[in-house]
Design a protein around this motif. Sequence first.
Motif, short mmCIF file in Angstrom:
data_model
loop_
_atom_site.label_atom_id
_atom_site.label_comp_id
_atom_site.label_asym_id
_atom_site.label_seq_id
_atom_site.Cartn_x
_atom_site.Cartn_y
_atom_site.Cartn_z
N LEU A 267 0.84 -1.17 0.02
CA LEU A 267 -0.29 0.24 0.01
C LEU A 267 1.03 1.24 -0.06
CD1 LEU A 267 -2.69 1.33 0.65
CD2 LEU A 267 -2.84 0.81 2.61
N LEU A 268 0.61 1.99 -1.13
CA LEU A 268 1.22 3.47 -1.25
C LEU A 268 0.76 4.29 -0.83
CD1 LEU A 268 3.50 2.41 -4.21
CD2 LEU A 268 4.54 2.36 -2.22
N ILE A 269 0.79 5.73 0.30
CA ILE A 269 0.61 6.77 0.09
C ILE A 269 1.49 7.98 0.49
CG2 ILE A 269 -1.15 7.46 2.77
CD1 ILE A 269 -1.16 4.27 3.32
N ALA B 204 -0.22 7.26 -10.93
CA ALA B 204 0.47 6.65 -11.54
C ALA B 204 1.05 5.40 -11.03
CB ALA B 204 -0.28 7.33 -13.18
N MET B 205 0.88 4.63 -12.26
CA MET B 205 2.42 3.59 -11.54
C MET B 205 2.24 2.14 -13.02
SD MET B 205 4.20 1.52 -9.83
CE MET B 205 4.60 1.75 -8.06
N VAL B 206 3.16 2.08 -13.40
CA VAL B 206 3.98 1.55 -14.58
C VAL B 206 4.92 0.52 -13.96
CG1 VAL B 206 4.29 1.28 -17.21
CG2 VAL B 206 2.07 2.37 -16.25
N ALA B 207 5.11 -0.03 -14.54
CA ALA B 207 6.32 -1.34 -14.38
C ALA B 207 7.34 -1.04 -13.72
CB ALA B 207 6.94 -0.86 -15.57
N GLY B 208 6.75 -0.42 -13.00
CA GLY B 208 7.18 -0.39 -10.97
C GLY B 208 7.97 1.22 -11.30
N ARG B 209 7.65 2.16 -12.05
CA ARG B 209 7.50 3.42 -12.06
C ARG B 209 6.33 4.10 -11.40
NH1 ARG B 209 10.33 0.22 -15.22
NH2 ARG B 209 12.37 0.80 -16.05
N LEU B 210 6.79 5.35 -10.05
CA LEU B 210 5.66 5.08 -9.41
C LEU B 210 5.73 7.12 -10.01
CD1 LEU B 210 3.12 5.90 -7.71
CD2 LEU B 210 4.39 5.92 -5.97
N ILE B 211 4.81 8.28 -10.29
CA ILE B 211 4.30 9.26 -10.82
C ILE B 211 3.03 9.76 -9.72
CG2 ILE B 211 3.66 10.94 -12.77
CD1 ILE B 211 4.73 9.35 -14.73
N LEU B 212 3.72 10.97 -9.60
CA LEU B 212 2.89 11.88 -8.35
C LEU B 212 3.06 13.24 -8.60
CD1 LEU B 212 5.41 12.28 -5.98
CD2 LEU B 212 4.64 9.80 -5.51
N ARG B 213 2.50 13.71 -7.56
CA ARG B 213 2.55 15.20 -7.67
C ARG B 213 2.77 15.79 -5.93
NH1 ARG B 213 -0.64 18.72 -11.29
NH2 ARG B 213 -0.15 20.24 -10.28
N ASP B 214 3.09 17.72 -6.38
CA ASP B 214 2.09 17.51 -5.60
C ASP B 214 1.97 19.15 -6.26
OD1 ASP B 214 4.64 19.94 -6.36
OD2 ASP B 214 5.15 20.28 -4.04
N THR C 265 3.04 22.08 -7.46
CA THR C 265 3.32 22.16 -8.85
C THR C 265 4.66 21.50 -9.38
OG1 THR C 265 5.45 23.13 -7.19
CG2 THR C 265 3.34 24.94 -8.16
N ARG C 266 5.04 20.22 -9.07
CA ARG C 266 6.39 19.80 -9.56
C ARG C 266 5.31 18.10 -9.90
NH1 ARG C 266 10.26 20.53 -4.85
NH2 ARG C 266 8.25 20.88 -3.54
N LEU C 267 5.55 17.36 -10.91
CA LEU C 267 5.70 16.06 -11.37
C LEU C 267 6.53 15.67 -11.12
CD1 LEU C 267 2.85 14.35 -12.25
CD2 LEU C 267 4.30 14.56 -14.97
N VAL C 268 6.73 14.33 -10.57
CA VAL C 268 7.82 13.83 -9.97
C VAL C 268 7.64 12.14 -10.47
CG1 VAL C 268 7.18 13.12 -7.87
CG2 VAL C 268 9.57 12.83 -8.89
N CYS C 269 9.02 11.67 -11.22
CA CYS C 269 8.51 9.75 -11.66
C CYS C 269 10.20 9.27 -11.07
CB CYS C 269 8.70 9.61 -13.02
SG CYS C 269 8.66 7.61 -13.27
N LEU C 270 8.96 8.45 -10.04
CA LEU C 270 10.12 7.62 -9.41
C LEU C 270 10.68 6.08 -9.17
CD1 LEU C 270 8.94 8.48 -5.58
CD2 LEU C 270 10.23 9.91 -6.75
N ASP C 271 11.77 5.71 -8.70
CA ASP C 271 11.59 3.81 -9.37
C ASP C 271 11.32 3.44 -8.08
OD1 ASP C 271 12.39 1.73 -10.12
OD2 ASP C 271 14.87 2.46 -10.99
N LEU C 272 11.00 2.13 -8.13
CA LEU C 272 10.89 1.57 -6.58
C LEU C 272 10.65 0.60 -6.75
CD1 LEU C 272 6.52 3.25 -5.43
CD2 LEU C 272 9.46 4.09 -4.95
#
Length: 465
Positions: free
Chosen positions: A404-406, A443-453, A455-462
């Motif tokens: 569960l990612l929060i 949003a999550m695809v292939a272990g990449r999680l895209i989230l934002r606050d 004013t910024r959008l970021v892609c994380l490698d989980l």
Amino acid sequence: MKVHAPEAILPTLTATVGVVLLAFWLATGPPSDLEPRTSGRDGTIDRSGQTARPEPGQPIAGPGTASEIPGQWPGFLGPGRDSIATGGPPLARSWPAEGPPVLWSIDVAEGYAGAAISDGRVYVLDYDEEAEADTLRCLSLDDGREIWRNSYPVVVAFHHGMTRTVPTIVGDYVITMGPRCHLACWDAATGKSHWLIDLERDHGTRVPEWYTGQCPLVDQDRLIVAPCGDAMLMAIDYRTGDVIWQSPNPKGWNMTHVSIVPMELQGRRTYVYCASGGVAGVAADDGTLLWETTAWKEINATSPSPVVLPDDRLFLSRGYGSGALMLQLVKTDSGIEAQSLFELTPKQFSSEQQTPIYRDGHLFGIRKVGAKTMVCLDLDGNEVWDSGGDRFGLGPYLFADDLLLILDDDATLTAAEATPSGYKRLARHKVLPGGHDAWGPMAMVAGRLILRDMTRLVCLDLRAN
């Protein structure tokens, strides 16, 4: 000598002073330090609108290229519209001190618009403040570089942010709903505009306070939206923009921030929507109004979508001093009746923005009132557990690889094991320093999680490795 009373002299004196001041103003001009009022910065929406339907422009190409990374997150809450990611590689159960790797980050306009992902492309409906235009941006999943952008002109004033919604991807098409209810269709590969519908102008929609949060739904090869004007719901051929059917709106209910939910009801495909005056269900084949109830009316704002549960049940929740309601749809001699099974107080459960998740026969969601903990409920509304010392805000959450990612308000990301048996935090890190109002759907695809606050959008490698 004739004496004039003071009340007779005053109007003449006032008029004389006014003429003198007007002459001085015209001669000198206004003070140079005056700034024009920015509509919406005072907490109001400029509802003056535009008399003509805005026309989309031509796509502008960027330096990005589509990634070869597989996977789909085609719209609001993912492939199943249930906030559950399927497939993909194993995810890490712990993170280094510096947090999960950041693959890329970009600046976006103030708001909460989430991403949709398909064929190595990331789609975000942004706002270009300088051009005053809703702008669909297509980014590379690899590095965030822009592949193309296209837009249409519309004035969107800041009102607790500007952007709100998640695009929907179907085949070669991307469907967007702008803050002021402009429904548009774009070519997924090139960005070319196919059509645009102004729901306020063309179908009598009232733009909700804080703009619309309704994300388009494509179901059974049709686009389903809730204009809540001339019609409550509407089916559209997403390829052409032609209307297929419209359901009645006999009580004149208005649009909320809720998105439409599909539901199988006693062998018939239906669509459920929470409008301003209640909840309704319509038939998917022809838009017939099958049932409605006023047991769940809008209070200030309603954002979470209904959660469809077994046995023809619907779980409804919101914030603003209200709690939750469980409905069951029952067939009677006169048709379908929505019966209230139980209600929960705000202290038992309330969700102001995010839609709770149904998984493993239980409901998972953040309770806004009180300690603001993640809670697990059984389908009778009983609390099974809460997250104890782990407190959260109004941000999104999803399940991926049994984690569960929060996301908290300040862009602190938590990874936890969460099952009906209990909650256990595994990792936590603030992924956007200085983050605030991180409320947009992830949003999550292939272990990449895209989230934002805000004013910024970021892609994380989980990914685990």
